[in-house]
Design a protein around this motif. Structure first.
Motif, mmCIF file in Angstrom:
data_model
loop_
_atom_site.group_PDB
_atom_site.id
_atom_site.type_symbol
_atom_site.label_atom_id
_atom_site.label_comp_id
_atom_site.label_asym_id
_atom_site.label_seq_id
_atom_site.Cartn_x
_atom_site.Cartn_y
_atom_site.Cartn_z
ATOM 1 N N THR A 116 -7.735 5.636 14.788
ATOM 2 C CA THR A 116 -8.276 4.720 13.775
ATOM 3 C C THR A 116 -8.496 3.314 14.306
ATOM 4 O OG1 THR A 116 -6.060 4.258 12.926
ATOM 5 C CG2 THR A 116 -7.319 6.030 11.860
ATOM 6 N N ALA A 117 -7.764 2.925 15.357
ATOM 7 C CA ALA A 117 -7.949 1.582 15.922
ATOM 8 C C ALA A 117 -9.299 1.456 16.622
ATOM 9 C CB ALA A 117 -6.820 1.252 16.892
ATOM 10 N N SER A 118 -9.718 2.523 17.333
ATOM 11 C CA SER A 118 -10.975 2.459 18.079
ATOM 12 C C SER A 118 -12.126 3.161 17.372
ATOM 13 C CB SER A 118 -10.789 3.088 19.466
ATOM 14 O OG SER A 118 -10.599 4.496 19.351
ATOM 15 N N GLY A 119 -11.803 4.023 16.407
ATOM 16 C CA GLY A 119 -12.840 4.792 15.733
ATOM 17 C C GLY A 119 -13.323 5.982 16.536
ATOM 18 N N HIS A 178 4.681 22.178 12.887
ATOM 19 C CA HIS A 178 5.440 21.212 13.695
ATOM 20 C C HIS A 178 4.516 20.550 14.717
ATOM 21 C CE1 HIS A 178 8.486 24.065 12.199
ATOM 22 N NE2 HIS A 178 9.172 22.956 12.006
ATOM 23 N N TRP A 179 3.760 19.574 14.260
ATOM 24 C CA TRP A 179 2.814 18.888 15.123
ATOM 25 C C TRP A 179 3.528 17.879 16.003
ATOM 26 C CZ3 TRP A 179 -2.862 18.112 13.937
ATOM 27 C CH2 TRP A 179 -3.374 19.210 13.253
ATOM 28 N N PRO A 180 3.029 17.677 17.217
ATOM 29 C CA PRO A 180 3.610 16.646 18.089
ATOM 30 C C PRO A 180 3.229 15.251 17.596
ATOM 31 C CG PRO A 180 1.654 17.575 19.104
ATOM 32 C CD PRO A 180 1.904 18.368 17.851
ATOM 33 N N ASP A 181 3.908 14.257 18.138
ATOM 34 C CA ASP A 181 3.574 12.865 17.834
ATOM 35 C C ASP A 181 2.378 12.483 18.699
ATOM 36 O OD1 ASP A 181 3.337 10.168 17.412
ATOM 37 O OD2 ASP A 181 5.338 9.660 18.152
ATOM 38 N N MET A 182 1.198 12.580 18.153
ATOM 39 C CA MET A 182 -0.019 12.340 18.910
ATOM 40 C C MET A 182 -0.242 10.870 19.236
ATOM 41 S SD MET A 182 -2.681 15.153 17.518
ATOM 42 C CE MET A 182 -2.260 16.883 17.522
ATOM 43 N N ALA A 183 0.592 9.995 18.701
ATOM 44 C CA ALA A 183 0.513 8.571 19.033
ATOM 45 C C ALA A 183 1.386 8.231 20.240
ATOM 46 C CB ALA A 183 0.946 7.727 17.838
ATOM 47 N N ASP A 184 2.195 9.172 20.703
ATOM 48 C CA ASP A 184 3.070 8.962 21.853
ATOM 49 C C ASP A 184 2.229 8.938 23.133
ATOM 50 O OD1 ASP A 184 4.936 9.070 23.898
ATOM 51 O OD2 ASP A 184 5.859 10.938 23.230
ATOM 52 N N TYR A 220 -6.024 18.976 30.861
ATOM 53 C CA TYR A 220 -7.441 19.329 30.776
ATOM 54 C C TYR A 220 -8.306 18.594 31.794
ATOM 55 C CZ TYR A 220 -5.986 21.811 26.658
ATOM 56 O OH TYR A 220 -5.356 22.690 25.807
ATOM 57 N N GLY A 221 -7.689 17.760 32.632
ATOM 58 C CA GLY A 221 -8.403 17.109 33.717
ATOM 59 C C GLY A 221 -9.456 16.116 33.290
ATOM 60 N N VAL A 222 -9.205 15.409 32.201
ATOM 61 C CA VAL A 222 -10.143 14.372 31.770
ATOM 62 C C VAL A 222 -9.413 13.039 31.662
ATOM 63 C CG1 VAL A 222 -11.704 15.935 30.544
ATOM 64 C CG2 VAL A 222 -9.810 14.904 29.314
ATOM 65 N N ASP A 223 -10.164 11.980 31.851
ATOM 66 C CA ASP A 223 -9.588 10.654 31.686
ATOM 67 C C ASP A 223 -9.242 10.423 30.233
ATOM 68 O OD1 ASP A 223 -9.896 10.001 34.386
ATOM 69 O OD2 ASP A 223 -11.935 9.246 34.057
ATOM 70 N N PRO A 224 -8.176 9.700 29.953
ATOM 71 C CA PRO A 224 -7.825 9.404 28.567
ATOM 72 C C PRO A 224 -8.982 8.713 27.834
ATOM 73 C CG PRO A 224 -6.044 8.785 30.040
ATOM 74 C CD PRO A 224 -7.205 9.145 30.901
ATOM 75 N N TYR A 225 -9.119 9.005 26.582
ATOM 76 C CA TYR A 225 -10.228 8.456 25.799
ATOM 77 C C TYR A 225 -10.158 6.933 25.693
ATOM 78 C CZ TYR A 225 -7.032 7.969 21.842
ATOM 79 O OH TYR A 225 -5.996 7.603 21.026
ATOM 80 N N TRP A 226 -8.985 6.355 25.882
ATOM 81 C CA TRP A 226 -8.844 4.893 25.765
ATOM 82 C C TRP A 226 -9.231 4.179 27.037
ATOM 83 C CZ3 TRP A 226 -4.757 8.303 25.446
ATOM 84 C CH2 TRP A 226 -3.883 8.331 26.525
ATOM 85 N N ASP A 227 -9.504 4.902 28.136
ATOM 86 C CA ASP A 227 -9.949 4.270 29.389
ATOM 87 C C ASP A 227 -11.432 3.967 29.351
ATOM 88 O OD1 ASP A 227 -7.472 4.251 30.504
ATOM 89 O OD2 ASP A 227 -7.821 5.986 31.794
#
Length: 120
Positions: free
Chosen positions: A38-41, A96-102, A113-120
């Motif tokens: 939600t911070a980046s959309g 039991h979902w993981p903490d996806m904000a961690d 999955y061999g991809v750069d993080p979406y925030w990069d």
């Protein structure tokens, strides 16, 4: 509702339920949900449902959205992983979902999955 694969702008509700295949054409599962930063959309992850029988016993996987490619010709999304890899991979239970904000968890998932993080 089905996805209109002729466009690059899609609603979340039309993507939910879309089939995901690997490059060999093997069906890996379906997209159950999209996780939005939600911070980046930005769409951070697609939640992939895989395994089980008639929807029972499915494991869920958070797949970085960058790891998926839209295949308009075959009307599906492509994920470059072997089916056997998902069968052995650590997913999560629908209750039991993981903490996806961690950030540690996020970095590990992107590495799988061999991809750069979406925030990069």
């Amino acid at each position: 509702m089905t996805t209109n694969f002729a466009t690059n702008v899609l609603s979340a509700s039309t993507i939910s339920g879309d089939i995901v295949k690997n490059p060999k054409g093997e069906e890996l599962g379906t997209i159950k949900d999209l996780m939005i930063d939600t911070a980046s959309g930005r769409v951070a992850y697609a939640v992939l449902s895989f395994g089980g029988f008639l929807g029972m016993g499915d494991k869920l996987f958070a797949v970085p959205f960058k790891a998926l490619d839209l295949d308009a010709d075959d009307q599906c999304f492509r994920l470059a992983v072997e089916k056997e890899r998902l069968e052995k991979a650590h997913g999560f239970d629908p209750n039991h979902w993981p903490d996806m904000a961690d950030q540690t968890w996020q970095s590990e998932v992107h590495g799988v999955y061999g991809v750069d993080p979406y925030w990069d």
